[in-house]
Write a protein that holds these residues in place. Structure first.
Motif, mmCIF file in Angstrom:
data_model
loop_
_atom_site.group_PDB
_atom_site.id
_atom_site.type_symbol
_atom_site.label_atom_id
_atom_site.label_comp_id
_atom_site.label_asym_id
_atom_site.label_seq_id
_atom_site.Cartn_x
_atom_site.Cartn_y
_atom_site.Cartn_z
ATOM 1 N N LEU A 2 0.698 -1.287 0.141
ATOM 2 C CA LEU A 2 0.074 -0.028 0.117
ATOM 3 C C LEU A 2 0.722 0.860 -0.196
ATOM 4 O O LEU A 2 0.866 2.450 -1.277
ATOM 5 C CB LEU A 2 -0.643 0.366 1.401
ATOM 6 N N THR A 43 -0.183 6.323 -1.073
ATOM 7 C CA THR A 43 -0.644 5.567 -0.628
ATOM 8 C C THR A 43 -2.053 5.377 -1.486
ATOM 9 O O THR A 43 -2.801 5.474 -1.482
ATOM 10 C CB THR A 43 -1.772 5.703 1.069
ATOM 11 N N VAL A 44 -1.667 2.978 -1.487
ATOM 12 C CA VAL A 44 -3.261 3.227 -2.276
ATOM 13 C C VAL A 44 -4.229 3.126 -1.831
ATOM 14 O O VAL A 44 -4.329 3.002 -0.225
ATOM 15 C CB VAL A 44 -2.706 2.074 -2.535
ATOM 16 N N GLY A 45 -5.166 4.007 -1.882
ATOM 17 C CA GLY A 45 -6.985 4.062 -1.254
ATOM 18 C C GLY A 45 -6.502 5.240 -1.033
ATOM 19 O O GLY A 45 -7.522 5.730 -0.983
ATOM 20 N N ARG A 46 -5.510 6.149 -0.812
ATOM 21 C CA ARG A 46 -5.882 7.672 -0.663
ATOM 22 C C ARG A 46 -5.104 8.646 -1.686
ATOM 23 O O ARG A 46 -6.578 9.158 -2.671
ATOM 24 C CB ARG A 46 -4.978 7.928 0.883
ATOM 25 N N LYS A 88 -5.185 5.395 -6.473
ATOM 26 C CA LYS A 88 -6.943 3.843 -6.448
ATOM 27 C C LYS A 88 -6.406 2.867 -7.090
ATOM 28 O O LYS A 88 -6.199 2.976 -8.478
ATOM 29 C CB LYS A 88 -8.249 4.301 -5.902
#
Ligand code: GDP
Length: 578
Positions: A467, A526-529, A532
């Motif tokens: 991540l 950060t993956v998801g922030r 995506k």
């Protein structure tokens, strides 16, 4: 009537030019009685009577030459390259060489100048007192001093002279110690000396007078005619305004004479208001009152001329007295002031303080095969910098300045291009060549580094390996290409993270192109922030690169990605990349 020959002193820095001139001045100043030296503006006169006294037993005959006029500013090459009637102003030259150091780059440069102007010269092999074991012998002629030295010291002197002789031979001269020369027309005289201790000064003066008497008599004849001189320097003088320091090499100048002086534009026509000479030291009560006004002066002499309209007078240019031949004189001055330097479409800009020095710089550049676009006299101005900026080849986008300053208004712009200034030609060229090599390397590196190409990729949701720190994800390149080091542009225009590495199968690669699926490590997200899974991203292109890309012949796909990037960018900056 025969006038004094004008003598210039030149040579490599620190070899002893200033010390030699000081010593000559000092030696003759010490003899205050008959035949004492006369101080001139920009020059020192050693009358023949002073030379007889200094030489003593060395001289056993009378000379017709009335003395020697040494141009005072040593090492200033503009002065050694001063012209008179298109030739050299100096009738004779002394080339100073440190006997322990031998021939150095500036010595060769000086020899080239002398060769070019066909100026006869002698060599002062200076600093013999530093030879191991040398016994003082202050103020003695060299030929007496040498006899008082030990055998080894005498040998050592000869070995060092021989080294210089060998080098001179390679430069096309046959040279020898002056007291071993029979024919001075065929051989260059070397006078070993110590300027510091005054050893060999007598020998040097004797050889100079001898050479002048034998080989220059014709050139030194002066008639009672209108004065002709060369401008040494243009100087502001309190209470007098702009004045010119002049070496008068022919004829007579009188107060009230009409003179024509070379300038940047049309020759200046003016009338002499005052002819000034330095006051003898013991008559100088007020240091501000330095000059003595005289009604007339004969060649050869160094004088200061005060006259109206001298603001634009040009150092190195002629100053000639005119009467009913004014037009003819103006034409002559115009012709002799002209800059005759070959210029090229592509090349560097050169500036110097006088005609002679400009020519010296141009000559050395030509030897090096370096082209000149523009050559001019004067300090480096804002206009020079603007001109330099238009030079196409970045290697030539420079200004080389010899004996000039950078003017205050140019100083602000100076960082835009490269400027090399020095009062030594070879240093300017050396520094420039060094910079050029570095610049070439830089340009090559730049070329290799390519521009950032458009790229578009999608993060594959099924391949999220990590991540953050760094995020590691699988991507498919949808268009163009992605590269290590590039920043990532989101569809909302924000720039996030940086591609740290790209892995294709088992290998680290620098780039991936359309259609490839690779794993990339991204720093700073950060993956998801910030990014995506499943979303599409672009390569962030610097605007400068985009401008170039728009002009390039891109493939249809690349162009499409570039247009999409531009659309994102233009939401904030409507003319991005245009
Ligand atoms: P320029 O740059 O050619 O004008 O050289 P200078 O005249 O300034 O001399 C450079 C240095 O060498 C100074 O420190 C002088 O004192 C020194 N020097 C000059 N002539 C002699 C010499 O004959 N003997 C010794 N020992 N030193 C000298």
């Amino acid at each position: 009537m025969i006038r004094q020959p004008i003598v210039s002193v030149l040579g490599h820095v620190d070899h002893g030019k200033t010390t030699l001139l000081d010593k000559i001045r000092g030696t003759s100043v010490a003899r205050r009685e008959a035949g004492a030296i006369t101080q001139h503006i920009g020059a020192t006169e050693v009358p023949i009577d002073a030379i007889y006294k200094i030489c003593g037993k060395l001289i056993n005959k009378k000379f017709k030459v009335p003395g020697l006029l040494f141009i005072d500013t040593p090492g200033h090459e503009a002065f050694t390259t001063l012209r008179a009637r298109g030739g050299a102003l100096a009738d004779l030259a002394v080339l100073v060489i440190d006997i322990n150091e031998g021939i150095m780059p500036q010595t060769v440069e000086s020899i080239n100048i002398l060769k070019r102007y066909k100026t006869p010269f002698v060599i002062a092999a200076n600093k013999i007192d530093l030879i191991y074991g040398w016994k003082n012998c202050k103020d003695e002629p060299f030929i007496f001093a040498i006899q008082k030295q030990k055998e080894e010291v005498q040998q050592s002197v000869d070995e060092k002279i021989y080294k210089i002789v060998e080098k001179l031979y390679e430069l096309g001269f046959s040279a020898d110690r002056y007291d071993r020369i029979a024919d001075f027309t065929q051989n260059l005289a070397i006078i070993p000396m110590s300027a510091k201790l005054g050893i060999g000064i007598a020998d040097l003066l004797l050889v100079l007078v001898g050479l002048a008497q034998r080989f220059l008599e014709e050139n030194l004849k002066t008639e009672e005619g209108p004065g002709e001189g060369t401008v040494l320097e243009v100087k502001e003088e309190r209470g007098l305004g702009k004045t010119i320091d002049v070496i008068l090499y022919s004829g007579t100048m009188r107060k009230g004479d009409t003179i024509v002086v070379g300038s940047h534009d049309e020759p200046i026509i003016t009338k002499i208001k005052a002819i000034l000479k330095p006051k003898p030291l013991d008559e100088m009560r007020d240091p501000r009152d330095r000059f003595l006004s005289v009604d007339e002066v004969h060649a050869a002499a160094g004088i200061k001329i005060a006259a109206p309209n001298l603001e634009n007078a040009l150092a190195g240019s002629p100053v000639i007295v005119a009467d009913d031949n004014l037009e003819e004189v103006v034409n002559r001055v115009r012709k002799e002031t002209g800059i005759h330097i070959e210029t090229q479409e592509e090349g560097v800009i050169i500036k110097a303080d006088a005609l002679g020095s400009l020519e010296a710089l141009a000559y050395e550049l030509k030897q090096e095969g370096l082209p000149i676009k523009m050559a001019d006299i004067g300090d480096i101005s804002k206009r020079d910098i603007v001109n330099a900026q238009t030079i196409g080849n970045p290697l030539y986008r420079v200004i080389l300045g010899f004996n000039v300053k950078i003017l205050p208004d140019a100083e602000k712009e100076a960082s835009k291009i490269k400027i090399f200034t020095n009062n030594v030609v070879y240093k300017i060229i050396e520094d420039y060549k060094e910079w050029m090599d570095e610049k070439k390397r830089e340009l090559e590196a730049e070329k290799r580094m390519e521009i950032t190409f458009p790229g578009k990729f999608k993060i594959l949701p099924e391949y999220i390996f990590r991540l953050s720190k760094p995020a590691i994800v699988g991507v498919r390149v949808l268009g163009g290409r992605i590269r290590v080091g590039q920043r990532i542009l989101r569809e909302d225009g924000r720039v996030v993270g940086r591609i740290k590495s790209i892995r294709s199968g088992e290998n680290n690669v620098l780039e991936a192109i359309m259609g490839e699926e690779v794993a990339i490590a991204i720093d700073g997200v950060t993956v998801g922030r910030q990014v995506k899974a499943g979303e599409t991203y672009y390569v962030d292109i610097p605007e400068e690169h985009a401008r170039k890309l728009f002009k390039m012949n891109l493939s249809y796909e690349d162009k499409e990605v570039l247009d999409e990037i531009a659309r994102i960018k233009r939401k904030e900056k409507p003319f991005w990349g245009l």
